[in-house]
Design an enzyme around this catalytic site. Structure first.
Site, PDB file in Angstrom:
ATOM      1  N   LEU A 135     -14.967   4.721  -3.904  1.00 26.63           N
ATOM      2  CA  LEU A 135     -13.604   4.572  -4.598  1.00 26.63           C
ATOM      3  C   LEU A 135     -12.682   3.145  -5.660  1.00 26.63           C
ATOM      4  O   LEU A 135     -14.021   1.945  -4.932  1.00 26.63           O
ATOM      5  CB  LEU A 135     -13.720   4.344  -2.718  1.00 26.63           C
ATOM      6  CG  LEU A 135     -11.622   4.431  -2.518  1.00 26.63           C
ATOM      7  CD1 LEU A 135     -11.448   5.178  -2.590  1.00 26.63           C
ATOM      8  CD2 LEU A 135     -11.832   3.510  -1.132  1.00 26.63           C
ATOM      9  N   PHE A 167       0.829  -0.810   0.066  1.00 23.50           N
ATOM     10  CA  PHE A 167       0.286   0.343   0.254  1.00 23.50           C
ATOM     11  C   PHE A 167       1.329   1.184  -0.308  1.00 23.50           C
ATOM     12  O   PHE A 167       2.543   1.437   0.561  1.00 23.50           O
ATOM     13  CB  PHE A 167      -0.874   0.261   1.197  1.00 23.50           C
ATOM     14  CG  PHE A 167      -2.413  -0.332   0.546  1.00 23.50           C
ATOM     15  CD1 PHE A 167      -3.320  -1.494   0.515  1.00 23.50           C
ATOM     16  CD2 PHE A 167      -2.839   1.060   0.760  1.00 23.50           C
ATOM     17  CE1 PHE A 167      -4.322  -1.784   0.298  1.00 23.50           C
ATOM     18  CE2 PHE A 167      -4.367   0.529   0.420  1.00 23.50           C
ATOM     19  CZ  PHE A 167      -4.747  -0.262   0.794  1.00 23.50           C
ATOM     20  N   HIS A 218     -11.880  11.523   1.080  1.00 23.77           N
ATOM     21  CA  HIS A 218     -12.169  10.283   1.548  1.00 23.77           C
ATOM     22  C   HIS A 218     -11.803  10.622   3.109  1.00 23.77           C
ATOM     23  O   HIS A 218     -12.721   8.980   3.154  1.00 23.77           O
ATOM     24  CB  HIS A 218     -11.060   9.714   1.022  1.00 23.77           C
ATOM     25  CG  HIS A 218     -11.007   8.514   1.278  1.00 23.77           C
ATOM     26  ND1 HIS A 218     -11.353   7.767   0.344  1.00 23.77           N
ATOM     27  CD2 HIS A 218      -9.800   8.111   1.800  1.00 23.77           C
ATOM     28  CE1 HIS A 218     -11.307   6.346   1.035  1.00 23.77           C
ATOM     29  NE2 HIS A 218     -10.037   6.382   2.135  1.00 23.77           N
TER      30      HIS A 218
HETATM   31  C1  LIG Z   1     -14.458   3.515   0.345  1.00 23.64           C
HETATM   32  C2  LIG Z   1     -13.707   3.230   1.570  1.00 23.64           C
HETATM   33  C3  LIG Z   1     -12.273   1.948   1.636  1.00 23.64           C
HETATM   34  C4  LIG Z   1     -11.606   2.377   2.787  1.00 23.64           C
HETATM   35  N1  LIG Z   1     -10.949   1.233   3.053  1.00 23.64           N
HETATM   36  C5  LIG Z   1      -9.886   1.303   3.779  1.00 23.64           C
HETATM   37  C6  LIG Z   1      -9.051   0.721   3.840  1.00 23.64           C
HETATM   38  O1  LIG Z   1      -8.841  -0.295   2.461  1.00 23.64           O
HETATM   39  N2  LIG Z   1      -8.578   0.219   5.026  1.00 23.64           N
HETATM   40  C7  LIG Z   1      -7.994   1.253   5.850  1.00 23.64           C
HETATM   41  O2  LIG Z   1      -7.439   1.307   7.284  1.00 23.64           O
HETATM   42  N3  LIG Z   1      -9.342   2.423   5.899  1.00 23.64           N
HETATM   43  C8  LIG Z   1     -10.245   2.509   4.325  1.00 23.64           C
HETATM   44  N4  LIG Z   1     -10.943   3.641   5.017  1.00 23.64           N
HETATM   45  C9  LIG Z   1     -11.444   3.909   6.238  1.00 23.64           C
HETATM   46  C10 LIG Z   1     -11.707   3.650   7.309  1.00 23.64           C
HETATM   47  O3  LIG Z   1     -12.937   2.445   5.845  1.00 23.64           O
HETATM   48  C11 LIG Z   1     -12.400   4.821   7.817  1.00 23.64           C
HETATM   49  O4  LIG Z   1     -11.415   5.434   8.673  1.00 23.64           O
HETATM   50  C12 LIG Z   1     -13.570   4.092   9.158  1.00 23.64           C
HETATM   51  O5  LIG Z   1     -13.675   2.241   8.882  1.00 23.64           O
HETATM   52  C13 LIG Z   1     -14.006   4.519  10.337  1.00 23.64           C
HETATM   53  O6  LIG Z   1     -14.344   3.708  10.953  1.00 23.64           O
HETATM   54  P1  LIG Z   1     -15.368   4.129  12.069  1.00 23.64           P
HETATM   55  O7  LIG Z   1     -15.245   3.178  13.690  1.00 23.64           O
HETATM   56  O8  LIG Z   1     -14.278   5.607  13.154  1.00 23.64           O
HETATM   57  O9  LIG Z   1     -16.896   4.864  11.565  1.00 23.64           O
HETATM   58  P2  LIG Z   1     -18.079   4.571  10.603  1.00 23.64           P
HETATM   59  O10 LIG Z   1     -16.999   2.813  10.225  1.00 23.64           O
HETATM   60  O11 LIG Z   1     -18.209   5.674   9.659  1.00 23.64           O
HETATM   61  O12 LIG Z   1     -18.840   4.213  12.098  1.00 23.64           O
HETATM   62  C14 LIG Z   1     -19.379   5.461  12.120  1.00 23.64           C
HETATM   63  C15 LIG Z   1     -21.041   5.506  12.688  1.00 23.64           C
HETATM   64  O13 LIG Z   1     -21.563   6.334  13.183  1.00 23.64           O
HETATM   65  C16 LIG Z   1     -22.792   6.370  13.617  1.00 23.64           C
HETATM   66  N5  LIG Z   1     -23.515   7.500  13.891  1.00 23.64           N
HETATM   67  C17 LIG Z   1     -22.439   8.207  12.846  1.00 23.64           C
HETATM   68  N6  LIG Z   1     -23.602   9.971  13.332  1.00 23.64           N
HETATM   69  C18 LIG Z   1     -24.155   9.209  14.360  1.00 23.64           C
HETATM   70  C19 LIG Z   1     -26.004   9.690  14.448  1.00 23.64           C
HETATM   71  N7  LIG Z   1     -25.771  11.244  14.909  1.00 23.64           N
HETATM   72  N8  LIG Z   1     -26.343   8.972  15.396  1.00 23.64           N
HETATM   73  C20 LIG Z   1     -26.519   7.713  15.878  1.00 23.64           C
HETATM   74  N9  LIG Z   1     -25.213   7.467  14.810  1.00 23.64           N
HETATM   75  C21 LIG Z   1     -24.413   7.833  14.049  1.00 23.64           C
HETATM   76  C22 LIG Z   1     -23.051   5.579  11.672  1.00 23.64           C
HETATM   77  O14 LIG Z   1     -24.869   5.006  12.081  1.00 23.64           O
HETATM   78  C23 LIG Z   1     -21.791   4.016  12.281  1.00 23.64           C
HETATM   79  O15 LIG Z   1     -22.459   3.207  12.971  1.00 23.64           O
HETATM   80  C24 LIG Z   1     -11.717   3.531   3.340  1.00 23.64           C
HETATM   81  C25 LIG Z   1     -13.030   4.764   3.718  1.00 23.64           C
HETATM   82  C26 LIG Z   1     -13.523   4.737   2.645  1.00 23.64           C
HETATM   83  C27 LIG Z   1     -14.730   5.732   2.459  1.00 23.64           C
END
Ligand SMILES: Cc1cc2nc3c(=O)[nH]c(=O)nc-3n(C[C@H](O)[C@H](O)[C@H](O)COP(=O)(O)OP(=O)(O)OC[C@H]3O[C@@H](n4cnc5c(N)ncnc54)[C@H](O)[C@@H]3O)c2cc1C
Length: 591
Positions: free
Chosen positions: A263, A130, A363
């Site tokens: 993506l 990567f 992103h």
């Molecule tokens: C298309 C794509 C591909 C990616 N690929 C990779 C990869 O291969 N490797 C890597 O390391 N990273 C990757 N990333 C980045 C990574 O996926 C994210 O940064 C990471 O998954 C975020 O996880 P999280 O738990 O912080 O949030 P999320 O998985 O975004 O979860 C957020 C949660 O908050 C909840 N929420 C938000 N606001 C509220 C509210 N007001 N009330 C109730 N619930 C709420 C949502 O319902 C959800 O459950 C990628 C990102 C994208 C966009």
């Protein structure tokens, strides 16, 4: 509704008051990893505005970083060097050291929980290349460090965590939308949420609250992010009087499907894909002669955008080609099946036979809710924690990514700091027997906000305002920035906020009302966008993903520091805090 969790509390103005030791807002990797950890000992509930397994983490394709050295030599020190350099020396090195040292533990835990990783012929977790991940402190070529489950890594990990939450008896409130964070006198006391399906304001009274609410890519027009990524958690924190950190650092991923933003994972370049301009040139040879397409994202995005701006986009259009054809159909279908499917479904391009049109796409948010290494949310630049409030994942800023995140470090960060948040909450709860007092006006602001939107009868449509915000943020606060554009964007935001006060919605019902939710989300996006733009205007240098054409050099003397920003009475106030530097002194960043 489970009567066990419903309590009568005098005067809070709503019927439903639930009580749990821990309330986690967000069911992505960060939130659910914290929930798995804390539920081993305490009563944990998870609230999510989308069904848990539809959380954005499930879209992650490429992989999760860990120096397992399953395929070739690797060391946590190499991973640390790459992450510090990738961050353009803005990442806090004490936090980065934790990230890279604990990474193998986190990945092996996933393996033991049953995550279906891709495997080497010997049965070990397979690893791929990567961008920005190298051997021997950058002196060697790209290293095989990203652990993956074909190109559906996030999906595999998210489902694993959901199953373990179920096993541990975590209580889920799916499709509950958090509208307020209850903090009084520096103590977090719970949250307020709207029941999306049935309508109704609910208060969730807790001893500890954890935010894993994800990123905010939806403030941009071309984005890889899901509809739900409107950064709600960030504005709830701002409204509670707390600061946000380094909001000006927004990552643009080099390869979004043209005009769609969807993506095409860096795994495609990790497996050997090339970038080609209109003249058929593999142009990364000019920008990053050593690392080519596997240079870090900020550099590759700027290179693509420069090709487009200088007229070398394909046919003069705003895209270049990502060519995978030389990899052969067998390898593409084995290692990148989802990429093949997305290119076909959205652009009708068969990437085994023809190149994919791509352009950079918004992103990832490097900035967010300031936390310490134990995921405790901080009140200021002096490491003062808010009692009972924790955050992890993309909504948080610890800061392991600094000015620019390396691919695959985010699933790692979300899981690892989610896990640390869980452990922190357990330590906190062992010493905190009583629930903090719930203020009588706990739900007042939320009730007023919902009533205001439901009865809003102005002349402005939410969808128009959202589109204008997204278009202008992409144009004026995108990959290349300057003072003139940023000042224009500040003025646009003031005018958009004024127009937001005059919205009207069509659906006035209380059940499954997405008109209502989209209006509330737009309010959030307008609220914190001002911090992105004002922070970008203030930071007169170019570092990582923040690229000022009027200040093209990194300026360590003035700007080797983190931004903290508050919003009070409509005014943005700034403060700064030093970057933690331990092993690697800042030096020029070349690839
Ligand atoms: C298309 C794509 C591909 C990616 N690929 C990779 C990869 O291969 N490797 C890597 O390391 N990273 C990757 N990333 C980045 C990574 O996926 C994210 O940064 C990471 O998954 C975020 O996880 P999280 O738990 O912080 O949030 P999320 O998985 O975004 O979860 C957020 C949660 O908050 C909840 N929420 C938000 N606001 C509220 C509210 N007001 N009330 C109730 N619930 C709420 C949502 O319902 C959800 O459950 C990628 C990102 C994208 C966009």
């Amino acid at each position: 509704m489970d009567p066990e969790t419903i309590h009568d509390v005098e005067g809070v103005g709503v019927h439903y008051v639930h009580r749990h030791d821990v309330i986690v807002v967000g069911a992505g990797l960060a939130g659910m990893r914290a929930a798995v950890e804390a539920s081993a000992e305490f009563d944990v509930a998870v609230i999510s505005k989308v069904f848990p397994t539809r959380s954005h983490s499930g879209a992650a394709q490429g992989g999760i970083a860990a120096s397992l050295a399953n395929e070739e030599e690797d060391h946590w020190e190499w991973h640390m060097f790459d992450t510090v350099k990738g961050s353009d020396y803005l990442g806090d090195q004490d936090a980065i050291e934790i990230l890279v040292k604990e990474a193998p533990v986190v990945v092996r835990e996933f393996e033991h929980m049953g995550s279906p990783f891709s495997r080497t012929p010997e049965g070990r977790i397979a690893q791929r290349k990567f961008g920005g991940h190298t051997k021997d402190f950058g002196r060697g070529g790209p290293v095989l460090r990203a652990c993956y489950a074909v190109d559906r890594t996030g999906h595999a990990l998210l489902h694993t965590l959901y199953e373990h939450c179920m096993k541990n008896g975590v209580r889920f409130y799916p499709e509950f939308y958090a509208t307020e964070l209850i903090i009084r006198d520096g103590v977090c006391r719970g949250i307020v949420a709207w029941d999306v399906i049935n309508g109704g304001v609910h208060v969730f009274h807790a001893k500890a609250v954890m935010f894993g609410t994800g990123g905010y890519g939806k403030v941009f027009k071309i984005t890889s992010n899901a509809l739900a990524n409107t950064g709600d958690g960030l504005s709830l924190v701002l409204r509670a009087g707390l600061p946000l950190e380094d909001m000006e650092f927004v990552q643009f991923h080099p390869t979004g499907l043209y005009l769609q933003g969807i993506l095409v994972s860096e795994a495609a370049r990790g497996e050997g894909g090339y970038l080609i301009n209109d003249t058929g040139e593999r142009f990364m040879e000019r920008y990053a002669p050593d690392k080519l397409e596997l240079a870090p994202r900020d550099l590759v995005s700027r290179s693509i955008q420069t090709e487009i701006n200088e007229g070398r986009g394909i046919g003069g259009e705003a895209y270049v080609h990502l060519d995978l054809t030389h990899l052969g159909a067998e390898k593409i279908m084995r290692q990148l099946p989802q990429i093949h499917e997305l290119a076909w479904k959205f652009l009708h391009v068969d990437c085994t036979k023809e190149p994919i049109p791509i352009q950079p796409t918004a992103h990832y948010s490097m900035g967010g809710i300031p936390t310490d290494k134990d995921a405790r949310v901080l009140l200021d630049g002096k490491e003062t924690p808010v009692t009972g409030f924790f955050a992890g994942g993309e909504c948080a800023c610890v800061s392991v990514h600094g000015g620019n995140r390396l691919g695959t470090n985010s699933l790692l960060e979300a899981s690892l700091f989610g896990r640390r948040a869980g452990k922190s909450m357990v330590r906190f709860l062992r010493e905190t027997r009583e629930f903090p007092e719930l203020p009588a006006d706990a739900a007042r602001v939320s009730i007023a906000e919902i009533d205001r939107v439901l009865s809003a009868d102005g002349d402005q449509r939410v969808s128009d305002l959202r589109e204008e915000l997204q278009e202008r943020m992409t144009r004026d606060c995108g990959i290349f920035r300057n003072a003139e554009k940023l000042e224009a964007m500040m003025a646009d935001l003031v005018s958009l906020e004024k127009r937001f006060a005059r919205i009207r919605i069509d659906d006035r019902s209380r059940r499954f009302n997405y008109d209502l939710l989209e209006a509330i989300e737009l309010g959030h996006m307008l609220e914190f966008s001002e911090l992105i733009v004002a922070g970008a205007l203030k930071r007169q240098e170019s570092r990582g993903a923040h690229s000022r054409v009027d200040f093209p050099k990194r300026d360590d003397e003035k700007w080797l520091k983190h931004t903290l920003a508050w919003k009070t009475g409509g005014e943005v106030r700034f403060d700064y805090k030093p970057v933690v530097i331990t092993r690697f002194q800042p030096k020029e960043r070349t690839y």
